[in-house]
Design a protein around this motif. Structure first.
Motif, mmCIF file in Angstrom:
data_model
loop_
_atom_site.group_PDB
_atom_site.id
_atom_site.type_symbol
_atom_site.label_atom_id
_atom_site.label_comp_id
_atom_site.label_asym_id
_atom_site.label_seq_id
_atom_site.Cartn_x
_atom_site.Cartn_y
_atom_site.Cartn_z
ATOM 1 N N TYR A 12 11.935 20.226 20.047
ATOM 2 C CA TYR A 12 12.193 21.512 19.388
ATOM 3 C C TYR A 12 13.227 22.325 20.155
ATOM 4 N N LYS A 13 13.091 22.356 21.468
ATOM 5 C CA LYS A 13 14.008 23.142 22.296
ATOM 6 C C LYS A 13 15.444 22.649 22.116
ATOM 7 N N TYR A 14 15.653 21.349 22.248
ATOM 8 C CA TYR A 14 17.008 20.815 22.127
ATOM 9 C C TYR A 14 17.535 20.909 20.697
ATOM 10 N N THR A 15 16.650 20.845 19.726
ATOM 11 C CA THR A 15 17.069 21.008 18.335
ATOM 12 C C THR A 15 17.639 22.401 18.116
ATOM 13 N N PHE A 16 16.947 23.408 18.619
ATOM 14 C CA PHE A 16 17.436 24.773 18.449
ATOM 15 C C PHE A 16 18.695 25.026 19.269
ATOM 16 N N ILE A 17 18.811 24.389 20.427
ATOM 17 C CA ILE A 17 20.039 24.525 21.225
ATOM 18 C C ILE A 17 21.223 23.941 20.463
ATOM 19 N N ILE A 18 21.053 22.754 19.897
ATOM 20 C CA ILE A 18 22.143 22.142 19.131
ATOM 21 C C ILE A 18 22.473 22.990 17.908
ATOM 22 N N ALA A 19 21.458 23.529 17.245
ATOM 23 C CA ALA A 19 21.706 24.388 16.082
ATOM 24 C C ALA A 19 22.493 25.633 16.496
ATOM 25 N N LEU A 20 22.164 26.218 17.640
ATOM 26 C CA LEU A 20 22.914 27.372 18.132
ATOM 27 C C LEU A 20 24.362 27.015 18.434
ATOM 28 N N ILE A 21 24.571 25.865 19.040
ATOM 29 C CA ILE A 21 25.941 25.428 19.355
ATOM 30 C C ILE A 21 26.729 25.203 18.069
ATOM 31 N N VAL A 22 26.122 24.521 17.104
ATOM 32 C CA VAL A 22 26.794 24.283 15.822
ATOM 33 C C VAL A 22 27.095 25.603 15.129
ATOM 34 N N GLY A 23 26.150 26.524 15.172
ATOM 35 C CA GLY A 23 26.363 27.839 14.575
ATOM 36 C C GLY A 23 27.505 28.588 15.236
ATOM 37 N N ALA A 24 27.573 28.529 16.557
ATOM 38 C CA ALA A 24 28.648 29.210 17.287
ATOM 39 C C ALA A 24 30.012 28.595 16.965
ATOM 40 N N VAL A 25 30.073 27.282 16.925
ATOM 41 C CA VAL A 25 31.329 26.600 16.616
ATOM 42 C C VAL A 25 31.746 26.866 15.175
ATOM 43 N N SER A 26 30.770 26.950 14.281
ATOM 44 C CA SER A 26 31.087 27.181 12.868
ATOM 45 C C SER A 26 31.715 28.552 12.639
ATOM 46 N N PHE A 27 31.467 29.494 13.535
ATOM 47 C CA PHE A 27 32.067 30.820 13.416
ATOM 48 C C PHE A 27 33.589 30.728 13.356
ATOM 49 N N PHE A 28 34.144 29.775 14.101
ATOM 50 C CA PHE A 28 35.589 29.620 14.160
ATOM 51 C C PHE A 28 36.134 28.670 13.090
ATOM 52 N N ILE A 29 35.279 27.883 12.471
ATOM 53 C CA ILE A 29 35.733 26.840 11.549
ATOM 54 C C ILE A 29 35.437 27.170 10.090
ATOM 55 N N VAL A 30 34.267 27.705 9.806
ATOM 56 C CA VAL A 30 33.796 27.877 8.434
ATOM 57 C C VAL A 30 34.232 29.239 7.893
ATOM 58 N N SER A 31 34.708 29.249 6.660
ATOM 59 C CA SER A 31 35.158 30.507 6.066
ATOM 60 C C SER A 31 33.987 31.428 5.714
ATOM 61 N N ASP A 32 32.927 30.896 5.129
ATOM 62 C CA ASP A 32 31.748 31.703 4.795
ATOM 63 C C ASP A 32 30.680 31.454 5.855
#
Length: 138
Positions: A12-32
């Protein structure tokens, strides 16, 4: 039992860490960004729920006779599969949830399990990449 809880908490811990990283990276990549993050959170939470359901199913099935355990595990598998379908359907019809974000969220827990437990065995890779010698000794 204590080891199982530690394993689940680690996943669970690593799942949420990866989700946070993906979310942070998506800020720069995803339009919505907002819809993507909603999808990512939605998918990640459902993936964690399904992993917990799988864990509970296996614990209960281990206590049952073989034939009954097989039916029980199969029925729970179809329930988890239906949950994935419902989640994807909701993600498709809801304009505020990004489908790609949901799919990535659903896959995060699988990625964590592969990284932590499947790809972590060095002896496995030594066996896979070790060259077999030909009959003539080459």
């Amino acid at each position: 039992m204590k080891e199982l809880i530690k394993l689940k908490l680690s996943v669970y811990k690593y799942t949420f860490i990866i989700a946070l990283i993906v979310g942070a990276v998506s800020f720069f990549i995803v339009s919505d960004f907002k819809a993507f993050v909603y999808g990512l959170v939605f998918g990640t939470l459902i993936a964690v729920l399904n992993f917990n359901l799988l864990s509970n199913t296996m614990e209960k099935a281990a206590q049952m006779p073989s034939e009954r355990a097989q039916r029980y595990a199969s029925s729970k598998y179809y329930i988890r599969f239906a949950i994935y379908g419902i989640v994807l359907y909701i993600s498709i019809i809801a304009p505020y949830i990004n489908v790609i974000g949901t799919i990535i969220g659903l896959l995060t827990i699988k990625l964590v399990i592969l990284i932590l437990y499947a790809f972590n065995d060095k002896n496995y890779y030594k066996k896979v990449f070790k060259r077999k010698k030909n009959n003539d000794g080459e």
